[in-house]
Design a protein around this motif. Structure first.
Motif, PDB file in Angstrom:
ATOM      1  N   LEU B 128      28.767  37.389  33.069  1.00  0.00           N
ATOM      2  CA  LEU B 128      29.495  38.587  33.495  1.00  0.00           C
ATOM      3  C   LEU B 128      29.081  39.839  32.729  1.00  0.00           C
ATOM      4  CD1 LEU B 128      33.137  37.272  34.079  1.00  0.00           C
ATOM      5  CD2 LEU B 128      31.542  38.152  35.782  1.00  0.00           C
ATOM      6  N   VAL B 129      28.313  39.647  31.632  1.00  0.00           N
ATOM      7  CA  VAL B 129      27.941  40.798  30.797  1.00  0.00           C
ATOM      8  C   VAL B 129      27.256  41.914  31.599  1.00  0.00           C
ATOM      9  CG1 VAL B 129      26.479  41.544  28.876  1.00  0.00           C
ATOM     10  CG2 VAL B 129      27.917  39.516  28.640  1.00  0.00           C
ATOM     11  N   PRO B 130      26.258  41.603  32.430  1.00  0.00           N
ATOM     12  CA  PRO B 130      25.615  42.681  33.213  1.00  0.00           C
ATOM     13  C   PRO B 130      26.610  43.415  34.102  1.00  0.00           C
ATOM     14  CG  PRO B 130      24.368  40.640  33.388  1.00  0.00           C
ATOM     15  CD  PRO B 130      25.632  40.300  32.682  1.00  0.00           C
ATOM     16  N   ALA B 131      27.531  42.663  34.682  1.00  0.00           N
ATOM     17  CA  ALA B 131      28.533  43.291  35.545  1.00  0.00           C
ATOM     18  C   ALA B 131      29.403  44.244  34.741  1.00  0.00           C
ATOM     19  CB  ALA B 131      29.393  42.213  36.206  1.00  0.00           C
ATOM     20  N   TYR B 132      29.756  43.843  33.519  1.00  0.00           N
ATOM     21  CA  TYR B 132      30.584  44.710  32.683  1.00  0.00           C
ATOM     22  C   TYR B 132      29.822  45.987  32.322  1.00  0.00           C
ATOM     23  CZ  TYR B 132      33.829  40.819  32.214  1.00  0.00           C
ATOM     24  OH  TYR B 132      34.717  39.825  32.478  1.00  0.00           O
ATOM     25  N   ARG B 133      28.524  45.829  32.022  1.00  0.00           N
ATOM     26  CA  ARG B 133      27.728  47.013  31.699  1.00  0.00           C
ATOM     27  C   ARG B 133      27.705  47.975  32.880  1.00  0.00           C
ATOM     28  NH1 ARG B 133      23.396  44.009  29.492  1.00  0.00           N
ATOM     29  NH2 ARG B 133      23.876  43.604  27.312  1.00  0.00           N
ATOM     30  N   TRP B 134      27.512  47.391  34.062  1.00  0.00           N
ATOM     31  CA  TRP B 134      27.464  48.207  35.269  1.00  0.00           C
ATOM     32  C   TRP B 134      28.798  48.915  35.467  1.00  0.00           C
ATOM     33  CZ3 TRP B 134      30.185  48.596  39.770  1.00  0.00           C
ATOM     34  CH2 TRP B 134      29.576  49.338  40.808  1.00  0.00           C
ATOM     35  N   ALA B 135      29.903  48.168  35.274  1.00  0.00           N
ATOM     36  CA  ALA B 135      31.235  48.749  35.464  1.00  0.00           C
ATOM     37  C   ALA B 135      31.477  49.888  34.487  1.00  0.00           C
ATOM     38  CB  ALA B 135      32.303  47.666  35.296  1.00  0.00           C
ATOM     39  N   GLU B 136      31.022  49.700  33.239  1.00  0.00           N
ATOM     40  CA  GLU B 136      31.222  50.751  32.241  1.00  0.00           C
ATOM     41  C   GLU B 136      30.505  52.025  32.653  1.00  0.00           C
ATOM     42  OE1 GLU B 136      29.262  50.068  28.601  1.00  0.00           O
ATOM     43  OE2 GLU B 136      30.317  51.648  27.514  1.00  0.00           O
ATOM     44  N   LYS B 137      29.285  51.832  33.174  1.00  0.00           N
ATOM     45  CA  LYS B 137      28.453  52.981  33.515  1.00  0.00           C
ATOM     46  C   LYS B 137      28.961  53.723  34.754  1.00  0.00           C
ATOM     47  CE  LYS B 137      23.524  53.959  34.000  1.00  0.00           C
ATOM     48  NZ  LYS B 137      22.314  53.309  34.497  1.00  0.00           N
ATOM     49  N   HIS B 138      29.356  52.960  35.768  1.00  0.00           N
ATOM     50  CA  HIS B 138      29.685  53.591  37.041  1.00  0.00           C
ATOM     51  C   HIS B 138      31.175  53.762  37.292  1.00  0.00           C
ATOM     52  CE1 HIS B 138      25.554  52.079  37.664  1.00  0.00           C
ATOM     53  NE2 HIS B 138      25.431  53.209  38.331  1.00  0.00           N
ATOM     54  N   LEU B 139      31.993  52.902  36.685  1.00  0.00           N
ATOM     55  CA  LEU B 139      33.431  52.998  36.924  1.00  0.00           C
ATOM     56  C   LEU B 139      34.176  53.409  35.666  1.00  0.00           C
ATOM     57  CD1 LEU B 139      33.802  49.642  38.907  1.00  0.00           C
ATOM     58  CD2 LEU B 139      33.619  51.931  39.870  1.00  0.00           C
ATOM     59  N   GLY B 147      35.357  50.720  28.619  1.00  0.00           N
ATOM     60  CA  GLY B 147      34.357  50.219  27.683  1.00  0.00           C
ATOM     61  C   GLY B 147      34.749  50.527  26.247  1.00  0.00           C
ATOM     62  N   PRO B 148      33.870  50.358  25.258  1.00  0.00           N
ATOM     63  CA  PRO B 148      32.490  49.890  25.403  1.00  0.00           C
ATOM     64  C   PRO B 148      32.424  48.453  25.920  1.00  0.00           C
ATOM     65  CG  PRO B 148      33.150  49.856  23.095  1.00  0.00           C
ATOM     66  CD  PRO B 148      34.261  50.530  23.847  1.00  0.00           C
ATOM     67  N   ALA B 149      31.495  48.214  26.822  1.00  0.00           N
ATOM     68  CA  ALA B 149      31.400  46.904  27.433  1.00  0.00           C
ATOM     69  C   ALA B 149      31.040  45.853  26.389  1.00  0.00           C
ATOM     70  CB  ALA B 149      30.352  46.921  28.535  1.00  0.00           C
ATOM     71  N   SER B 150      31.721  44.722  26.492  1.00  0.00           N
ATOM     72  CA  SER B 150      31.476  43.634  25.544  1.00  0.00           C
ATOM     73  C   SER B 150      30.073  43.073  25.742  1.00  0.00           C
ATOM     74  CB  SER B 150      32.503  42.534  25.768  1.00  0.00           C
ATOM     75  OG  SER B 150      32.061  41.341  25.182  1.00  0.00           O
ATOM     76  N   THR B 151      29.424  42.720  24.615  1.00  0.00           N
ATOM     77  CA  THR B 151      28.085  42.135  24.725  1.00  0.00           C
ATOM     78  C   THR B 151      28.150  40.624  24.825  1.00  0.00           C
ATOM     79  OG1 THR B 151      27.990  42.174  22.335  1.00  0.00           O
ATOM     80  CG2 THR B 151      26.904  43.976  23.504  1.00  0.00           C
ATOM     81  N   THR B 152      29.332  40.062  24.526  1.00  0.00           N
ATOM     82  CA  THR B 152      29.471  38.605  24.638  1.00  0.00           C
ATOM     83  C   THR B 152      30.149  38.210  25.935  1.00  0.00           C
ATOM     84  OG1 THR B 152      31.588  38.769  23.508  1.00  0.00           O
ATOM     85  CG2 THR B 152      29.663  38.291  22.141  1.00  0.00           C
ATOM     86  N   GLY B 153      30.837  39.171  26.576  1.00  0.00           N
ATOM     87  CA  GLY B 153      31.560  38.851  27.804  1.00  0.00           C
ATOM     88  C   GLY B 153      32.917  38.228  27.548  1.00  0.00           C
TER      89      GLY B 153
END
Lengths: 264, 305
Positions: B128-139, B147-153
């Motif tokens: 899920l980490v990539p999804a969280y990164r995407w969510a932080e950036k766009h939503l 965020g900051p989006a977790s790196t461990t998920g």
């Protein structure tokens, strides 16, 4: 509007069990046809085949032909491969043995239920008119007009059955099938429904299954007698004739025994 | 009326049945009494003496918040899914497939929660980490994805999703049961009007099953509130109350917090943990009572038939 129904060599199965065999008959438009016979003889099953409701039972299937012939001459084979059962059921309404209004819906919504199907949109006043017209046609309007927003399940049994009739005729079907519509009702409600049927036959082709032979004699123009040869054997149509003839001078001995109460 | 002689068999059966009924109440009362007496010191202690130093309310509030957020995520995700599964099994799937699918879903309930925990931390969280990164950036403008989006998920959202899978079988089993009991009479009423399959479901199955859906969801919520191990494994807890669902700093949940802290606690800290346990007890009791009332209303809803 009201069509004639021609049934040819109809066999009805539940799984591998043949429930009704070889029925051939014609049902006249703008008249009431009664189907009588002992329990288990397949008359209800036959009725449910006329609006393709038989096949919703898992494993149930149909062989033979049912043809609807409109007054303008157009002919539809109900079991044709290009015919949608949903369309068939819109043209052929049904009233069941036990009143079955939608319990969570109001009186109004029950009548309007069929009108709101298939993505149909109607403006409010047109819908109001149709609901009132249907309830009036079902002789229920004066009793419920002040409580249209109350649950349909709160009415008395006879009122519920008339509500179901109003719901069935609101979608303006061409044929009305009635499966022992009065068997759960008292004599006064029964009379109200019978009067209603007599009015409705001006516009519809009506087929009624009944256990009550007086009822068949009172309301119907033609009567069909179903019988079965024995337990586990398929039911079949013994004869269909004008009601007067069935009750006075039937073609078949078994019919005479049944209508005179000497059955078995 | 004449007195009916009481037969010994009746008396024995009545005695054991009553005894069993009373035993349940005694056990429940015992748990309640234990929780209250053991939690009492935490209620009366000076705020500074408790862990965190902000008093009992300050200690328990983030835990209640974390518990509720994880449970609500689970419920929001699992309920529509469970209703869909139940509808498919009862009204769409061919009969043989329906039976197989039903038992597979039931099997989900038999998986131990520690396995769910491992699955959550080892498989679900990293993916899920990539999804969280995407969510932080766009939503990111939405507070939920600040965020900051977790790196461990290991986020609140991941924990909620694991819980969702865990409560799925409970909700779908109950809704399936209710859906399959819709009287044929109602279904045929809709079909005879010319309703399509979906319209038949909308006219009959959903209204009839509504209280079953709510009741099932409430029971699932009860399970989600009390779930310990999976949360303790999956959730990275270092923060307080926050709406952010995708960061590494989250409040813990009551049950997971007790499991993680209890071995290392002593004195008043134990009393504080037990006090939080009391809060959970009341919360779950409340949810279950609510579920019972909702499910009990079904009798009135089935109407005239």
């Amino acid at each position: 509007m009201a069509p004639r129904i021609d049934v040819t060599d109809l066999d009805l199965y539940y799984g591998s069990f043949l429930a009704v065999q070889g029925v051939t008959l014609s049902i006249e438009p703008r008249s009431i046809t009664a189907l009588i016979g002992p329990s288990g003889c397949g008359k209800s099953t036959f009725l449910r085949a006329l609006n393709r409701l038989h096949e919703v039972v898992p494993g149930a299937r149909v062989e033979g032909k049912v043809v609807l012939e409109g007054s303008s001459g157009q002919v539809v084979d109900l079991y044709g491969s290009d015919v949608d059962p949903v369309d068939v059921r819109r043209r052929i309404g049904m009233v069941f043995q036990r009143p079955n209004p939608f319990p969570t819906m109001s009186v109004y919504d029950n009548v309007a239920a069929g009108l709101r199907l298939n993505g149909a949109r109607m403006n409010r006043s047109a819908l109001d008119d149709l609901v009132e017209r249907s309830l009036r046609a079902a002789n229920l309007w004066t009793e419920v007009k002040d409580r249209l927003d109350r649950p349909g399940g709160g009415l008395s049994g006879g009122q519920q059955q008339r509500l179901c009739i109003a719901r069935a005729i609101a979608v303006e079907p061409e044929v009305l099938l009635m499966d022992e519509p009065c068997s759960a009702l008292d004599p006064i409600s029964t009379l109200a429904i019978e009067d209603l049927m007599t009015e409705l036959k001006e516009h519809f082709t009506i087929v009624i299954v009944t256990h009550n032979m007086q009822q068949a004699a009172r309301v119907s123009e033609s009567t069909g007698f179903f019988n079965l040869a024995g337990p586990g054997r398929p039911g079949h149509l013994v004869e269909i004739n004008p009601t007067g003839k069935i009750f006075s001078n039937p073609d078949n001995r078994a019919t005479e025994d049944y209508v005179s109460g000497r059955f078995g | 009326m004449a007195r009916v002689p009481r037969r010994p068999g009746d008396r024995v059966f009545a005695g054991t049945a009553t005894g069993a009924g009373i035993l349940i109440l005694v056990v429940l009362a015992g748990v309640a009494v234990f929780l209250v007496t053991e939690a009492w010191p935490a209620f009366t202690a000076p705020p500074a003496a408790l862990p965190g130093g902000t008093g009992l309310a300050g200690y328990v509030a983030p835990l209640i918040f974390g518990t509720l957020v994880a449970a609500v995520i689970a419920l929001v995700v699992a309920t529509p899914l469970a209703v869909g599964i139940a509808l498919f099994i009862t009204h769409y799937a061919p009969r043989r497939l329906a039976a197989a699918l039903g038992s597979v879903v039931d099997l989900l309930a038999a998986i131990p929660s520690v396995v769910y925990g491992f699955w959550g931390i080892a498989a679900l969280a990293p993916s899920l980490v990539p999804a969280y990164r995407w969510a932080e950036k766009h939503l990111g403008v939405i507070p939920l994805f600040a965020g900051p989006a977790s790196t461990t998920g290991r986020t609140m959202l991941t924990a909620g999703l694991v819980l969702a899978v865990m409560i799925l079988p409970i909700i779908s089993a109950i809704t399936r049961e209710v859906f399959s009991q819709v009287p044929a009479l109602h279904r045929e009423a809709a079909l005879a009007l010319g309703a399509t399959r979906w319209e038949t479901i909308r006219l009959t199955v959903l209204p009839y099953g509504r209280s079953g859906i709510i009741g099932g969801a409430m029971l699932g919520l009860g399970r989600a509130l009390g779930e310990t191990l999976a949360i303790a494994i999956v959730l990275s807890t270092s923060g307080g109350i926050t709406l952010d669902l995708i960061s590494s700093s989250n409040p813990s949940t009551i049950a997971a917090n007790i499991a993680l802290q209890f071995p290392e606690s002593s004195g008043l800290a134990v009393n504080a943990l037990i006090a939080s346990g009391l809060v959970l007890f009341v919360l779950t009791l409340g949810v279950n009572a609510l579920a019972r009332r909702v499910v009990g209303r079904r009798a009135d809803l089935s109407g005239a038939t």
